[in-house]
Enzyme design. Structure first.
Site, PDB file in Angstrom:
ATOM      1  N   THR A 225       0.913  -1.159   0.036  1.00  0.00           N
ATOM      2  CA  THR A 225       0.038  -0.003  -0.069  1.00  0.00           C
ATOM      3  C   THR A 225       0.720   1.306  -0.012  1.00  0.00           C
ATOM      4  OG1 THR A 225      -0.115  -0.362   2.402  1.00  0.00           O
ATOM      5  CG2 THR A 225      -2.037  -0.936   1.093  1.00  0.00           C
TER       6      THR A 225
ATOM      7  N   SER B 194       1.136   8.581   5.148  1.00  0.00           N
ATOM      8  CA  SER B 194       0.657   8.470   3.664  1.00  0.00           C
ATOM      9  C   SER B 194       1.725   9.076   2.757  1.00  0.00           C
ATOM     10  CB  SER B 194      -0.428   9.390   3.864  1.00  0.00           C
ATOM     11  OG  SER B 194      -1.022   9.493   2.626  1.00  0.00           O
ATOM     12  N   ARG B 195       1.920   8.025   1.670  1.00  0.00           N
ATOM     13  CA  ARG B 195       3.123   8.214   0.937  1.00  0.00           C
ATOM     14  C   ARG B 195       2.714   9.219  -0.108  1.00  0.00           C
ATOM     15  NH1 ARG B 195       4.457   2.214   1.476  1.00  0.00           N
ATOM     16  NH2 ARG B 195       4.886   2.132   3.419  1.00  0.00           N
ATOM     17  N   VAL B 196       1.489   9.110  -0.704  1.00  0.00           N
ATOM     18  CA  VAL B 196       1.033  10.126  -2.027  1.00  0.00           C
ATOM     19  C   VAL B 196       0.104  11.091  -1.456  1.00  0.00           C
ATOM     20  CG1 VAL B 196       1.915   8.329  -3.645  1.00  0.00           C
ATOM     21  CG2 VAL B 196      -0.427   8.414  -2.763  1.00  0.00           C
TER      22      VAL B 196
END
Lengths: 94, 500
Positions: free
Chosen positions: B337, B363-365
């Site tokens: 994810t 949250s990476r993006v």
């Protein structure tokens, strides 16, 4: 008891050969004994089986028509098969 | 009588369309029956993923091809299958009916209704297993998903097309976060799919009831394979949910899918694999358990305008044991994810709800998708919270604290307090922005901790009543300029003054 691997292998190959032989055989299932003329007609309609060894089986349960089978490939042209698909269709409609 | 006539007419019409044609089919014989899985002989030309029809009109799905046998999972009642039953290959892969009518419905993984409603009538079928869109068709995530939860929207923002894992022990509010997010999509122009895998029927009924009560079923579909359904149904459920989501995405819509939960999905697949005698690996899961989830979650995407411009946002849920996020399945899904929301039992028990562990959650993006207004206020928040966490641990041993540290601790406590939120009460963007802005600007520093709650409720109703223009403007333009900040500051000061 230990089985000699050589014997086991040979038996396996023999089984494979026999199964292949059976799988090549065209089985024609009908409600009554088909005569030569009728069998000819079947092969004309299904040219892919033409010239192959065949056997005939009599099965009253299919009521009418024929079922042609070779290995796992099957052509169901019997009355019982048609009735079954009809019952499925009626079940699906609502 | 009229009804029967009508039926006969439809049947006649259906039959008129079908003709006796010379079509061959593949046939096999059932040789073994195991829990939900059948082993067949024959079917020499069956394909992986092909559908079989059994004597009792049950469908089966081929998932194992070996030298002599074919293994298939039964979709339906496998107890009425007899050894020696014939199976016919249908020559097509598993697909489910998709239509706009699905909205508001509860269906099983084959698209059959579970809510006593009518059958889904459509000519359009979507394949359950589908390869995810490629690189060319994709676009970067740029539009936010407003979850309506302050802690998430400010610190762990999610974008449309992102895959954000919700992970935590049982009873820490994983489903609540997902369901609250669905509730908040009322005016966000989003379709939601809630997929229950191996859940108790009572829980699914509870979720459906809650969604209905809040008018959220108008844009939601529930796909359910409960704990009492076969492992085959549980295995297929998330792929079916994904197929439904893809249908709405193909119409250019933004879709949110919740998979609740993938731990049980992995269990169902493990059961099937063990019955099929596939080599077992770590924790008895088969070797392809990683691919099981990666191919599912890869289907979440944002596609470009040329391909419809829709998106699928995935919120998979994973249940951990004793907070162990480094177990096999959790690490797998974490690595697939684009970030995770970690829920903590200790925080939950301390009354911090939602129990989001801000340190472990990322949250990476989603940051790129965060609205400008939120970005403005959240930047400072993260820093304050990080400092607070360091200090809080440190200050437990120290008796005397200097002024600076005390100030930091006070600020951190207030921020933690305003990030608390009751369940099923999503916040609008403007409400979130104002509350967080007040805390990070230090307006709450002089307020006692137990009064923060009351202050917050009061402020929001006050803003709604007196400053409706301001709220609407933030919600619409999603920015916060100096003039607005001044106005908010004034309102907050008045509000605190009145409270005293």
């Amino acid at each position: 008891m230990k089985i000699d691997p050589e014997v086991k292998n040979r038996l396996k190959q023999l089984l494979k050969k026999e199964v292949e032989k059976i799988n090549k055989m065209v089985v024609i299932k009908s409600a009554y004994q088909l005569d030569k003329n009728e069998i000819d007609m079947v092969f004309r309609a299904l040219p892919e089986f033409y010239g192959m060894p065949y056997e005939t089986i009599i099965d009253q349960e299919i009521m009418a028509g024929i079922i042609v089978q070779q290995g796992s490939k099957i052509y169901d042209l019997s009355l019982s098969g048609q009735l079954k698909s009809l019952s499925n269709k009626i079940y699906e409609i609502d | 009588m009229k009804l029967i006539d009508e039926y006969l007419k439809t049947i006649e019409k259906e039959l008129g369309a079908s003709k006796l044609d010379l079509k061959s089919s593949e046939q096999g014989v059932v040789t073994e029956i195991k829990d939900g899985v059948i082993i067949l002989q024959g079917l020499d030309n069956a394909a992986y993923g092909e559908l079989l029809e059994l004597d009792n009109n049950c469908l089966a799905y081929v998932i194992d091809l070996s030298d002599e046998n074919v293994g298939a999972i039964v979709l339906g009642d496998y107890l009425s299958i007899r050894s020696g039953s014939k199976a016919k290959a249908l020559g097509r892969s598993l697909s489910i009916p998709v239509a706009d009518e699905l909205l508001g419905r509860i269906v099983d993984p084959l698209g059959a209704p579970l809510d006593n409603g009518v059958k889904i009538k459509t000519d359009l079928y979507f394949s359950v297993e589908k390869v995810a869109p490629g690189v060319v068709a994709r676009e970067a995530v740029s539009v936010p998903v407003q979850t309506g939860i302050k802690a998430i929207d400010s610190l762990i923002p999610i974008g449309r097309g992102q895959r954000e894992l919700i992970i935590g022990d049982r009873g820490t509010g994983k489903t609540t976060i997902a369901v609250d997010t669905i509730l908040n999509q009322k005016s966000e122009n989003m379709i939601c799919v809630y997929c229950a895998i191996g859940q108790k029927n009572s829980k699914v009924a509870g979720v459906a009831e809650l969604l209905k009560k809040n008018y959220a079923m108008d844009y939601t579909i529930i796909v359910s394979a409960s704990a009492s359904d076969s492992a085959a149904a549980q295995y297929l459920a998330p792929y079916s949910a994904s197929a439904i989501a893809e249908y709405f995405m193909s119409k250019g819509k933004d879709v949110l899918v919740v998979y609740d939960d993938l731990t049980k999905h992995a269990w169902a697949y493990r059961q099937i694999s063990l019955i099929l005698r596939r080599p077992a690996g770590r924790e008895a899961y088969p070797g392809d358990v990683f691919y099981l989830h990666s191919r599912l979650l890869e289907r979440a995407c944002r596609v470009d305008k040329k391909h419809g411009g829709g998106s699928i946002t995935a919120l998979p849920i994973i249940e951990t044991l004793e907070g162990d996020v480094s177990a096999y399945i959790p690490t797998n899904v974490i690595s697939i994810t684009d970030g995770q929301i970690v829920l903590d039992v200790d925080l939950f028990n301390a009354g911090i709800k939602p129990a989001v562990n801000v340190g472990l959650s990322v949250s990476r993006v989603g940051g790129n998708a965060q609205t400008k207004a939120m970005k403005q206020v959240a930047g400072k928040l993260k820093l304050d919270l990080a400092q607070y966490r360091d200090m809080a641990a440190f200050s437990q041993f120290e008796g005397e604290l200097d002024e600076e540290t005390k100030k930091l601790l006070n600020r951190g406590a207030k921020i933690t307090q305003i990030l608390k939120q009751n369940k099923n009460r999503p916040y609008e963007l403007a409400e979130q922005v104002v509350v967080i802005w007040a805390a990070s600007k230090g307006y709450l520093d002089s307020l006692p901790l137990h009064e923060v709650d009351v202050w917050e409720t009061k402020l929001i109703s006050d803003l709604r009543l007196r400053k409706k223009n301001l709220i609407d403007s933030i919600n619409k333009n999603k920015i916060l300029d100096e003039k607005m900040e001044k106005e908010i500051g004034k309102t907050i000061e008045e509000n605190i003054e009145n409270g005293k």
